[in-house]
Design a protein around this motif. Structure first.
Motif, PDB file in Angstrom:
ATOM      1  N   LYS A  81       0.833  -1.201   0.000  1.00 28.38           N
ATOM      2  CA  LYS A  81       0.000   0.000   0.000  1.00 28.38           C
ATOM      3  C   LYS A  81       0.871   1.256   0.000  1.00 28.38           C
ATOM      4  N   GLU A  82       1.845   1.340  -0.900  1.00 25.72           N
ATOM      5  CA  GLU A  82       2.747   2.486  -0.888  1.00 25.72           C
ATOM      6  C   GLU A  82       2.894   3.188  -2.234  1.00 25.72           C
ATOM      7  N   PRO A  83       1.914   3.200  -3.114  1.00 28.83           N
ATOM      8  CA  PRO A  83       2.155   3.843  -4.405  1.00 28.83           C
ATOM      9  C   PRO A  83       2.403   5.338  -4.284  1.00 28.83           C
ATOM     10  N   PHE A  84       1.830   5.973  -3.272  1.00 31.70           N
ATOM     11  CA  PHE A  84       2.026   7.411  -3.108  1.00 31.70           C
ATOM     12  C   PHE A  84       3.379   7.719  -2.489  1.00 31.70           C
ATOM     13  N   GLN A  85       3.850   6.833  -1.615  1.00 33.22           N
ATOM     14  CA  GLN A  85       5.132   7.058  -0.963  1.00 33.22           C
ATOM     15  C   GLN A  85       6.295   6.864  -1.930  1.00 33.22           C
ATOM     16  N   GLN A  86       6.149   5.998  -2.912  1.00 36.42           N
ATOM     17  CA  GLN A  86       7.215   5.734  -3.864  1.00 36.42           C
ATOM     18  C   GLN A  86       7.022   6.488  -5.174  1.00 36.42           C
ATOM     19  N   LEU A  87       6.039   7.376  -5.229  1.00 34.96           N
ATOM     20  CA  LEU A  87       5.727   8.178  -6.421  1.00 34.96           C
ATOM     21  C   LEU A  87       5.495   7.321  -7.664  1.00 34.96           C
ATOM     22  N   GLN A  88       4.784   6.228  -7.509  1.00 29.98           N
ATOM     23  CA  GLN A  88       4.407   5.391  -8.631  1.00 29.98           C
ATOM     24  C   GLN A  88       3.068   5.910  -9.159  1.00 29.98           C
ATOM     25  N   LEU A  89       3.116   7.045  -9.816  1.00 25.75           N
ATOM     26  CA  LEU A  89       1.904   7.754 -10.204  1.00 25.75           C
ATOM     27  C   LEU A  89       1.096   7.043 -11.291  1.00 25.75           C
ATOM     28  N   TRP A  90       1.695   6.146 -12.056  1.00 30.86           N
ATOM     29  CA  TRP A  90       0.946   5.401 -13.068  1.00 30.86           C
ATOM     30  C   TRP A  90      -0.113   4.515 -12.416  1.00 30.86           C
ATOM     31  N   ARG A  91       0.076   4.185 -11.146  1.00 30.07           N
ATOM     32  CA  ARG A  91      -0.895   3.346 -10.440  1.00 30.07           C
ATOM     33  C   ARG A  91      -2.208   4.081 -10.170  1.00 30.07           C
ATOM     34  N   LEU A  92      -2.224   5.389 -10.351  1.00 28.41           N
ATOM     35  CA  LEU A  92      -3.462   6.140 -10.183  1.00 28.41           C
ATOM     36  C   LEU A  92      -4.436   5.870 -11.325  1.00 28.41           C
ATOM     37  N   LEU A  93      -3.926   5.521 -12.498  1.00 38.21           N
ATOM     38  CA  LEU A  93      -4.765   5.298 -13.673  1.00 38.21           C
ATOM     39  C   LEU A  93      -4.772   3.847 -14.154  1.00 38.21           C
ATOM     40  N   SER A  94      -3.737   3.092 -13.847  1.00 31.13           N
ATOM     41  CA  SER A  94      -3.617   1.739 -14.405  1.00 31.13           C
ATOM     42  C   SER A  94      -4.757   0.783 -14.046  1.00 31.13           C
ATOM     43  N   PRO A  95      -5.434   0.880 -12.895  1.00 27.26           N
ATOM     44  CA  PRO A  95      -6.546  -0.059 -12.649  1.00 27.26           C
ATOM     45  C   PRO A  95      -7.698   0.060 -13.640  1.00 27.26           C
ATOM     46  N   THR A  96      -7.803   1.167 -14.360  1.00 28.22           N
ATOM     47  CA  THR A  96      -8.876   1.280 -15.350  1.00 28.22           C
ATOM     48  C   THR A  96      -8.679   0.312 -16.516  1.00 28.22           C
ATOM     49  N   PHE A  97      -7.471  -0.181 -16.711  1.00 27.17           N
ATOM     50  CA  PHE A  97      -7.189  -1.097 -17.809  1.00 27.17           C
ATOM     51  C   PHE A  97      -7.289  -2.560 -17.396  1.00 27.17           C
ATOM     52  N   LEU A  98      -7.511  -2.831 -16.110  1.00 30.12           N
ATOM     53  CA  LEU A  98      -7.645  -4.198 -15.611  1.00 30.12           C
ATOM     54  C   LEU A  98      -9.115  -4.570 -15.539  1.00 30.12           C
ATOM     55  N   HIS A  99      -9.442  -5.764 -15.965  1.00 30.58           N
ATOM     56  CA  HIS A  99     -10.817  -6.264 -15.872  1.00 30.58           C
ATOM     57  C   HIS A  99     -10.784  -7.702 -15.389  1.00 30.58           C
ATOM     58  N   PHE A 100     -11.863  -8.114 -14.745  1.00 24.86           N
ATOM     59  CA  PHE A 100     -11.879  -9.416 -14.090  1.00 24.86           C
ATOM     60  C   PHE A 100     -12.826 -10.401 -14.767  1.00 24.86           C
ATOM     61  N   GLY A 101     -13.023 -10.229 -16.039  1.00 22.34           N
ATOM     62  CA  GLY A 101     -13.849 -11.147 -16.808  1.00 22.34           C
ATOM     63  C   GLY A 101     -14.235 -10.518 -18.132  1.00 22.34           C
ATOM     64  N   TRP A 102     -14.581 -11.365 -19.096  1.00 28.02           N
ATOM     65  CA  TRP A 102     -14.932 -10.880 -20.432  1.00 28.02           C
ATOM     66  C   TRP A 102     -16.212 -10.055 -20.429  1.00 28.02           C
ATOM     67  N   LEU A 103     -17.175 -10.456 -19.619  1.00 24.45           N
ATOM     68  CA  LEU A 103     -18.440  -9.723 -19.558  1.00 24.45           C
ATOM     69  C   LEU A 103     -18.232  -8.325 -18.979  1.00 24.45           C
ATOM     70  N   HIS A 104     -17.426  -8.236 -17.940  1.00 25.50           N
ATOM     71  CA  HIS A 104     -17.080  -6.950 -17.342  1.00 25.50           C
ATOM     72  C   HIS A 104     -16.415  -6.042 -18.379  1.00 25.50           C
ATOM     73  N   LEU A 105     -15.460  -6.578 -19.092  1.00 24.68           N
ATOM     74  CA  LEU A 105     -14.755  -5.825 -20.128  1.00 24.68           C
ATOM     75  C   LEU A 105     -15.692  -5.409 -21.258  1.00 24.68           C
ATOM     76  N   ALA A 106     -16.547  -6.318 -21.694  1.00 20.97           N
ATOM     77  CA  ALA A 106     -17.453  -6.035 -22.817  1.00 20.97           C
ATOM     78  C   ALA A 106     -18.431  -4.915 -22.480  1.00 20.97           C
ATOM     79  N   PHE A 107     -19.068  -4.984 -21.325  1.00 25.74           N
ATOM     80  CA  PHE A 107     -20.034  -3.939 -20.969  1.00 25.74           C
ATOM     81  C   PHE A 107     -19.359  -2.596 -20.740  1.00 25.74           C
ATOM     82  N   ASN A 108     -18.192  -2.596 -20.096  1.00 29.68           N
ATOM     83  CA  ASN A 108     -17.474  -1.332 -19.915  1.00 29.68           C
ATOM     84  C   ASN A 108     -17.082  -0.722 -21.255  1.00 29.68           C
ATOM     85  N   CYS A 109     -16.588  -1.548 -22.169  1.00 36.26           N
ATOM     86  CA  CYS A 109     -16.182  -1.047 -23.488  1.00 36.26           C
ATOM     87  C   CYS A 109     -17.375  -0.540 -24.296  1.00 36.26           C
ATOM     88  N   LEU A 110     -18.510  -1.229 -24.215  1.00 37.55           N
ATOM     89  CA  LEU A 110     -19.698  -0.754 -24.932  1.00 37.55           C
ATOM     90  C   LEU A 110     -20.147   0.612 -24.430  1.00 37.55           C
TER      91      LEU A 110
END
Length: 117
Positions: free
Chosen positions: A9-38
């Motif tokens: 839990k240290e992305p802010f302490q290590q200045l890993q700023l890409w972690r602020l946006l990178s979860p938007t590109f992760l999906h946990f199933g095809w249906l989740h990805l399909a509906f979000n993309c639509l």
């Protein structure tokens, strides 16, 4: 067993700023990805055609960061998806049509006048 997921839990302490946006590109199933993309395709297409690609990109980046930081602060760092961005885009087009001249043509769910029987 070896099937563990480790996270820090240290992305802010290590200045890993890409972690602020990178979860938007992760999906946990095809249906989740399909509906979000639509939803992003439909709402993003409308925003892009009436405003600009730059405007849409700015909305996606800002809403993605705000949604991810909120999720991070409210739960553990194991999350992902575009749902926060989708809700932000939906709120944006709805508010725009309410406050300005309607251009996005998002019909309310209870509008049955356009249904032909």
């Amino acid at each position: 067993n070896g099937q563990y997921l480790y996270f820090r839990k240290e992305p802010f302490q290590q200045l890993q700023l890409w972690r602020l946006l990178s979860p938007t590109f992760l999906h946990f199933g095809w249906l989740h990805l399909a509906f979000n993309c639509l939803w992003v395709w439909d709402l993003g297409r409308r925003i892009e055609s009436f405003q600009s690609s730059y405007h849409l990109l700015l909305l996606v980046i800002i809403s993605g960061i705000v949604a991810n930081v909120g999720q991070y602060l409210m739960s553990n760092p194991l999350f992902g998806g575009l749902s926060g961005v989708v809700y932000a885009l939906l709120a944006y087009v709805w508010l725009w049509d309410k406050m300005n001249r309607p251009v996005f043509n998002i019909s309310p769910a209870n509008d049955v006048s356009s249904i032909s029987y």
